[in-house]
Design a protein around this motif. Structure first.
Motif, PDB file in Angstrom:
ATOM      1  N   GLN A   2     -11.498  15.594 -26.090  1.00 18.87           N
ATOM      2  CA  GLN A   2     -10.125  15.596 -25.769  1.00 18.87           C
ATOM      3  C   GLN A   2      -9.656  17.090 -26.071  1.00 18.87           C
ATOM      4  O   GLN A   2     -10.019  17.655 -27.016  1.00 18.87           O
ATOM      5  CB  GLN A   2      -9.345  14.479 -26.430  1.00 18.87           C
ATOM      6  CG  GLN A   2      -9.819  13.367 -26.397  1.00 18.87           C
ATOM      7  CD  GLN A   2      -8.855  12.008 -26.993  1.00 18.87           C
ATOM      8  OE1 GLN A   2      -8.480  12.461 -28.211  1.00 18.87           O
ATOM      9  NE2 GLN A   2      -8.271  11.261 -26.389  1.00 18.87           N
ATOM     10  N   SER A   3      -8.607  17.493 -25.094  1.00 16.57           N
ATOM     11  CA  SER A   3      -8.046  18.736 -25.231  1.00 16.57           C
ATOM     12  C   SER A   3      -6.563  18.806 -24.865  1.00 16.57           C
ATOM     13  O   SER A   3      -6.153  17.782 -23.968  1.00 16.57           O
ATOM     14  CB  SER A   3      -8.772  19.791 -24.764  1.00 16.57           C
ATOM     15  OG  SER A   3      -8.912  19.605 -23.231  1.00 16.57           O
ATOM     16  N   VAL A   4      -5.766  19.536 -25.413  1.00 20.52           N
ATOM     17  CA  VAL A   4      -4.397  19.611 -24.674  1.00 20.52           C
ATOM     18  C   VAL A   4      -3.963  21.166 -24.525  1.00 20.52           C
ATOM     19  O   VAL A   4      -4.528  22.074 -25.350  1.00 20.52           O
ATOM     20  CB  VAL A   4      -3.462  19.335 -25.923  1.00 20.52           C
ATOM     21  CG1 VAL A   4      -2.127  19.450 -25.367  1.00 20.52           C
ATOM     22  CG2 VAL A   4      -3.514  17.681 -25.853  1.00 20.52           C
ATOM     23  N   THR A   5      -3.653  21.369 -23.347  1.00 17.84           N
ATOM     24  CA  THR A   5      -3.159  22.877 -22.906  1.00 17.84           C
ATOM     25  C   THR A   5      -1.903  22.929 -22.694  1.00 17.84           C
ATOM     26  O   THR A   5      -0.931  22.143 -21.962  1.00 17.84           O
ATOM     27  CB  THR A   5      -3.646  23.199 -21.796  1.00 17.84           C
ATOM     28  OG1 THR A   5      -5.210  23.396 -21.758  1.00 17.84           O
ATOM     29  CG2 THR A   5      -3.394  24.773 -21.210  1.00 17.84           C
ATOM     30  N   GLN A   6      -1.015  23.579 -23.605  1.00 15.87           N
ATOM     31  CA  GLN A   6       0.569  23.985 -23.351  1.00 15.87           C
ATOM     32  C   GLN A   6       0.792  25.171 -22.777  1.00 15.87           C
ATOM     33  O   GLN A   6       0.179  26.235 -23.205  1.00 15.87           O
ATOM     34  CB  GLN A   6       1.045  23.815 -24.771  1.00 15.87           C
ATOM     35  CG  GLN A   6       1.311  22.713 -25.226  1.00 15.87           C
ATOM     36  CD  GLN A   6       2.124  22.415 -26.776  1.00 15.87           C
ATOM     37  OE1 GLN A   6       1.484  22.023 -27.801  1.00 15.87           O
ATOM     38  NE2 GLN A   6       3.334  22.789 -26.663  1.00 15.87           N
ATOM     39  N   LEU A   7       1.307  25.061 -21.414  1.00 16.03           N
ATOM     40  CA  LEU A   7       1.520  26.483 -20.807  1.00 16.03           C
ATOM     41  C   LEU A   7       2.965  26.961 -21.092  1.00 16.03           C
ATOM     42  O   LEU A   7       3.746  26.332 -21.209  1.00 16.03           O
ATOM     43  CB  LEU A   7       1.763  26.041 -19.245  1.00 16.03           C
ATOM     44  CG  LEU A   7       0.451  25.396 -18.574  1.00 16.03           C
ATOM     45  CD1 LEU A   7       0.669  24.709 -17.404  1.00 16.03           C
ATOM     46  CD2 LEU A   7      -0.592  26.435 -18.597  1.00 16.03           C
ATOM     47  N   GLY A   8       2.711  28.083 -21.799  1.00 22.57           N
ATOM     48  CA  GLY A   8       3.890  29.011 -22.324  1.00 22.57           C
ATOM     49  C   GLY A   8       3.959  28.919 -23.698  1.00 22.57           C
ATOM     50  O   GLY A   8       4.406  27.868 -24.343  1.00 22.57           O
ATOM     51  N   SER A   9       3.627  29.866 -24.452  1.00 19.17           N
ATOM     52  CA  SER A   9       3.912  29.931 -25.785  1.00 19.17           C
ATOM     53  C   SER A   9       5.150  30.054 -26.120  1.00 19.17           C
ATOM     54  O   SER A   9       5.546  29.619 -27.426  1.00 19.17           O
ATOM     55  CB  SER A   9       2.849  30.946 -26.407  1.00 19.17           C
ATOM     56  OG  SER A   9       3.248  32.140 -25.946  1.00 19.17           O
ATOM     57  N   HIS A  10       6.171  30.784 -25.405  1.00 18.19           N
ATOM     58  CA  HIS A  10       7.343  31.028 -25.666  1.00 18.19           C
ATOM     59  C   HIS A  10       8.153  30.513 -24.639  1.00 18.19           C
ATOM     60  O   HIS A  10       7.901  30.796 -23.285  1.00 18.19           O
ATOM     61  CB  HIS A  10       7.554  32.423 -26.184  1.00 18.19           C
ATOM     62  CG  HIS A  10       7.044  32.833 -27.512  1.00 18.19           C
ATOM     63  ND1 HIS A  10       5.847  33.282 -27.424  1.00 18.19           N
ATOM     64  CD2 HIS A  10       7.590  33.035 -28.395  1.00 18.19           C
ATOM     65  CE1 HIS A  10       5.541  33.431 -28.656  1.00 18.19           C
ATOM     66  NE2 HIS A  10       6.562  33.408 -29.406  1.00 18.19           N
TER      67      HIS A  10
END
Lengths: 115, 117
Positions: A2-10
């Motif tokens: 499983q993995s998760v990608t969050q677009l935009g660190s800020h």
């Protein structure tokens, strides 16, 4: 795996504006999905969770998220940002289990609220 | 207190020294997890304990890392011969045993901030 990608660190939004924090996941089985918030020098607080019931999930502090299987997404929204929403937000996924439900986290999105 | 308690809250030590971090879970919580949060990154799973079952150690990054838990009580995470890359916040979480229909979320402590000089 499983993995998760969050677009935009800020992400910066004006007070009163819409908050949208993006999360896409990858999972070989139907997942459980979560959003956590972390204030400075504190642990994580659960905002909301998706555990295979309703796809639109409402959480604390006016946040909600929608599970979209076709888009493998679980974006977090809030209609009107407040100064107290400034924090770091983490999306996480786990594999449903009656034992070990270890969480796999994204790298986080720091939300800044502009007065 | 009612929450997960971790100690110390901050630890500064020299490279090569051993450190021990402590986690007191919420009373009655059978599951306990350790995670590591390095600067600018998400949390990484380290180890999972469930009652008296064999722990899941699959997330431990090297044999310098070890953890113990006696029954459903306190857990300690030990890092031997610390390296600078071990600098991170170490977070502990606990949860109750869950039923087939009732998911039980993990409750997190405030973490131990470890700095290796």
């Amino acid at each position: 795996a499983q993995s998760v990608t969050q677009l935009g660190s800020h992400v910066s939004v004006s007070e009163g504006a819409l908050v949208l924090l993006r999360c896409n996941y990858s999972s070989s089985v139907p997942p459980y999905l979560f959003w956590y918030v972390q204030y400075p020098n504190q642990g994580l607080q659960l905002l909301l969770k998706y555990t295979s019931a309703a796809t639109l999930v409402k959480g604390i502090n006016g946040f909600e998220a929608e599970f979209k299987k076709s888009e493998t997404s679980f974006h977090l929204t809030k209609p009107s940002a407040h100064m107290r929403d400034a924090a770091e937000y983490f999306c996480a996924v786990s594999r449903p289990n009656f034992g070990n439900e270890k969480l796999t986290f994204g790298t986080g999105t720091r939300l800044t609220i502009i007065p | 207190g009612a929450g997960v308690s971790q100690s110390p809250s901050n630890k500064v030590t020299e490279k090569g020294k051993d450190v021990e971090l402590r986690c007191d879970p919420i009373s009655g919580h059978t599951a306990l997890y350790w995670y590591r949060q390095r600067l600018g990154q998400g949390l990484e799973f380290l180890i999972y304990f469930q009652g008296n079952s064999a722990p899941d150690k699959s997330g431990l990054p090297s044999d310098r890392f070890s953890a113990e838990r006696t029954g459903e009580s306190v857990s300690t995470l030990t890092i031997q011969r610390t390296q600078q890359e071990d600098s991170a916040v170490y977070l502990c979480a606990s949860s109750p045993t869950r039923s087939a229909t009732d998911y039980q979320p993990q409750h997190f402590g405030d973490g131990t901030r470890l700095s290796i000089l």
